[in-house]
Motif scaffolding. Structure first.
Motif, mmCIF file in Angstrom:
data_model
loop_
_atom_site.group_PDB
_atom_site.id
_atom_site.type_symbol
_atom_site.label_atom_id
_atom_site.label_comp_id
_atom_site.label_asym_id
_atom_site.label_seq_id
_atom_site.Cartn_x
_atom_site.Cartn_y
_atom_site.Cartn_z
ATOM 1 N N LEU A 41 33.259 26.221 40.187
ATOM 2 C CA LEU A 41 32.234 26.600 41.153
ATOM 3 C C LEU A 41 31.380 25.382 41.444
ATOM 4 O O LEU A 41 30.842 24.769 40.519
ATOM 5 N N VAL A 42 31.232 25.045 42.729
ATOM 6 C CA VAL A 42 30.434 23.884 43.104
ATOM 7 C C VAL A 42 29.415 24.309 44.162
ATOM 8 O O VAL A 42 29.782 24.609 45.308
ATOM 9 N N GLU A 43 28.153 24.335 43.746
ATOM 10 C CA GLU A 43 27.065 24.737 44.630
ATOM 11 C C GLU A 43 26.419 23.515 45.271
ATOM 12 O O GLU A 43 26.355 22.438 44.653
ATOM 13 N N SER A 44 25.916 23.680 46.487
ATOM 14 C CA SER A 44 25.226 22.600 47.177
ATOM 15 C C SER A 44 24.287 23.176 48.218
ATOM 16 O O SER A 44 24.323 24.384 48.502
ATOM 17 N N GLY A 45 23.441 22.306 48.778
ATOM 18 C CA GLY A 45 22.580 22.714 49.869
ATOM 19 C C GLY A 45 21.124 22.911 49.522
ATOM 20 O O GLY A 45 20.301 23.172 50.405
ATOM 21 N N GLY A 46 20.782 22.783 48.253
ATOM 22 C CA GLY A 46 19.398 22.944 47.865
ATOM 23 C C GLY A 46 18.539 21.768 48.286
ATOM 24 O O GLY A 46 19.038 20.782 48.842
ATOM 25 N N GLY A 47 17.237 21.881 48.018
ATOM 26 C CA GLY A 47 16.330 20.811 48.364
ATOM 27 C C GLY A 47 14.895 21.260 48.296
ATOM 28 O O GLY A 47 14.589 22.357 47.804
ATOM 29 N N LEU A 48 14.019 20.412 48.803
ATOM 30 C CA LEU A 48 12.592 20.698 48.866
ATOM 31 C C LEU A 48 12.255 21.173 50.273
ATOM 32 O O LEU A 48 12.600 20.512 51.261
ATOM 33 N N LEU A 60 16.765 27.215 54.216
ATOM 34 C CA LEU A 60 17.842 26.437 53.635
ATOM 35 C C LEU A 60 19.118 27.265 53.685
ATOM 36 O O LEU A 60 19.064 28.501 53.658
ATOM 37 N N ARG A 61 20.246 26.562 53.701
ATOM 38 C CA ARG A 61 21.536 27.235 53.607
ATOM 39 C C ARG A 61 22.316 26.658 52.433
ATOM 40 O O ARG A 61 22.615 25.462 52.414
ATOM 41 N N LEU A 62 22.602 27.502 51.483
ATOM 42 C CA LEU A 62 23.362 27.100 50.305
ATOM 43 C C LEU A 62 24.849 27.389 50.511
ATOM 44 O O LEU A 62 25.210 28.336 51.206
ATOM 45 N N THR A 102 34.679 29.676 50.391
ATOM 46 C CA THR A 102 33.278 29.277 50.368
ATOM 47 C C THR A 102 32.355 30.465 50.545
ATOM 48 O O THR A 102 32.590 31.327 51.398
ATOM 49 N N LEU A 103 31.322 30.471 49.731
ATOM 50 C CA LEU A 103 30.261 31.467 49.765
ATOM 51 C C LEU A 103 29.000 30.792 50.292
ATOM 52 O O LEU A 103 28.735 29.638 49.961
ATOM 53 N N TYR A 104 28.214 31.523 51.084
ATOM 54 C CA TYR A 104 26.998 30.970 51.670
ATOM 55 C C TYR A 104 25.799 31.857 51.347
ATOM 56 O O TYR A 104 25.938 33.061 51.121
ATOM 57 N N LEU A 105 24.631 31.237 51.382
ATOM 58 C CA LEU A 105 23.379 31.975 51.302
ATOM 59 C C LEU A 105 22.405 31.335 52.273
ATOM 60 O O LEU A 105 21.946 30.219 52.061
ATOM 61 N N GLN A 106 22.121 32.047 53.348
ATOM 62 C CA GLN A 106 21.104 31.606 54.305
ATOM 63 C C GLN A 106 19.762 32.156 53.843
ATOM 64 O O GLN A 106 19.605 33.374 53.696
ATOM 65 N N MET A 107 18.823 31.250 53.598
ATOM 66 C CA MET A 107 17.512 31.645 53.074
ATOM 67 C C MET A 107 16.447 31.291 54.102
ATOM 68 O O MET A 107 16.265 30.114 54.430
ATOM 69 N N ASN A 108 15.778 32.292 54.615
ATOM 70 C CA ASN A 108 14.706 32.108 55.590
ATOM 71 C C ASN A 108 13.382 32.568 55.010
ATOM 72 O O ASN A 108 13.345 33.288 54.001
ATOM 73 N N SER A 109 12.300 32.177 55.660
ATOM 74 C CA SER A 109 10.954 32.589 55.234
ATOM 75 C C SER A 109 10.756 32.373 53.739
ATOM 76 O O SER A 109 10.279 33.256 53.023
ATOM 77 N N LEU A 110 11.105 31.190 53.291
ATOM 78 C CA LEU A 110 11.059 30.901 51.856
ATOM 79 C C LEU A 110 9.639 30.931 51.325
ATOM 80 O O LEU A 110 8.683 30.547 52.024
ATOM 81 N N LYS A 111 9.525 31.387 50.084
ATOM 82 C CA LYS A 111 8.246 31.498 49.395
ATOM 83 C C LYS A 111 8.295 30.647 48.125
ATOM 84 O O LYS A 111 9.371 30.340 47.614
ATOM 85 N N SER A 112 7.132 30.357 47.597
ATOM 86 C CA SER A 112 7.085 29.552 46.374
ATOM 87 C C SER A 112 7.836 30.244 45.232
ATOM 88 O O SER A 112 8.442 29.570 44.396
ATOM 89 N N GLU A 113 7.809 31.557 45.225
ATOM 90 C CA GLU A 113 8.500 32.283 44.149
ATOM 91 C C GLU A 113 10.019 32.242 44.263
ATOM 92 O O GLU A 113 10.718 32.732 43.382
ATOM 93 N N ASP A 114 10.533 31.681 45.356
ATOM 94 C CA ASP A 114 11.980 31.483 45.477
ATOM 95 C C ASP A 114 12.437 30.203 44.774
ATOM 96 O O ASP A 114 13.644 29.945 44.681
ATOM 97 N N VAL A 130 16.436 24.615 44.353
ATOM 98 C CA VAL A 130 15.627 24.948 45.527
ATOM 99 C C VAL A 130 14.165 24.908 45.103
ATOM 100 O O VAL A 130 13.772 25.614 44.170
ATOM 101 N N THR A 131 13.388 24.093 45.789
ATOM 102 C CA THR A 131 11.962 23.979 45.505
ATOM 103 C C THR A 131 11.191 24.268 46.783
ATOM 104 O O THR A 131 11.404 23.608 47.801
ATOM 105 N N VAL A 132 10.347 25.277 46.704
ATOM 106 C CA VAL A 132 9.527 25.661 47.856
ATOM 107 C C VAL A 132 8.088 25.284 47.539
ATOM 108 O O VAL A 132 7.460 25.884 46.664
ATOM 109 N N SER A 133 7.590 24.296 48.264
ATOM 110 C CA SER A 133 6.258 23.781 47.961
ATOM 111 C C SER A 133 5.715 23.037 49.178
ATOM 112 O O SER A 133 6.467 22.416 49.929
ATOM 113 N N SER A 134 4.407 23.114 49.322
ATOM 114 C CA SER A 134 3.760 22.366 50.396
ATOM 115 C C SER A 134 3.296 21.001 49.892
ATOM 116 O O SER A 134 2.752 20.207 50.655
#
Length: 116
Positions: free
Chosen positions: A4-11, A18-20, A77-89, A112-116
């Motif tokens: 399993l190889v995951e990618s797509g994370g970030g700040l 983000l799309r994983l 391939t599996l995907y995760l589209q993440m919208n309206s991200l919150k710090s708790e994500d 995945v880091t959600v921060s201002s």
């Protein structure tokens, strides 16, 4: 052995997207229900979304309406589209097959880091 190889994370800032992606080795991907998990510091790993081989989906209440799981069986391939991200994500996100017994060997995950 399945890899399993995951990618797509970030700040990303709160409210961002983000799309994983998760690439699964081998030919059995299309046969399995697949899921996205996450693990925040000091917390247990939790399943946040899963999708059957035919495309039916389930979501944890915490991400419902914001995250969309999808798959491309031709690309393994599996995907995760993440919208309206919150710090708790904020967490490390992993993929696996929830009904595999035992679970497949975990990949390295993607942060995945959600921060201002």
């Amino acid at each position: 052995q399945v890899q399993l190889v995951e990618s797509g994370g970030g700040l990303v800032q709160p409210g961002g997207s983000l799309r994983l992606s998760c690439v699964v080795s081998g030919s059995i991907f299309r046969l399995y229900r697949m899921g996205w998990y996450r693990q925040a510091p000091g917390q247990q790993r939790e399943l946040v979304a899963d999708i059957s081989s035919g495309g039916s989906t389930n979501y944890a209440d915490s991400v419902k309406g914001r995250f969309t799981i999808s798959r491309d069986n031709a690309k393994n391939t599996l995907y995760l589209q993440m919208n309206s991200l919150k710090s708790e994500d904020t967490a490390v996100y992993y993929c696996n097959a929830p009904r595999a017994s035992p679970l497949w060997v975990w990949g390295q995950g993607t942060q995945v880091t959600v921060s201002s």
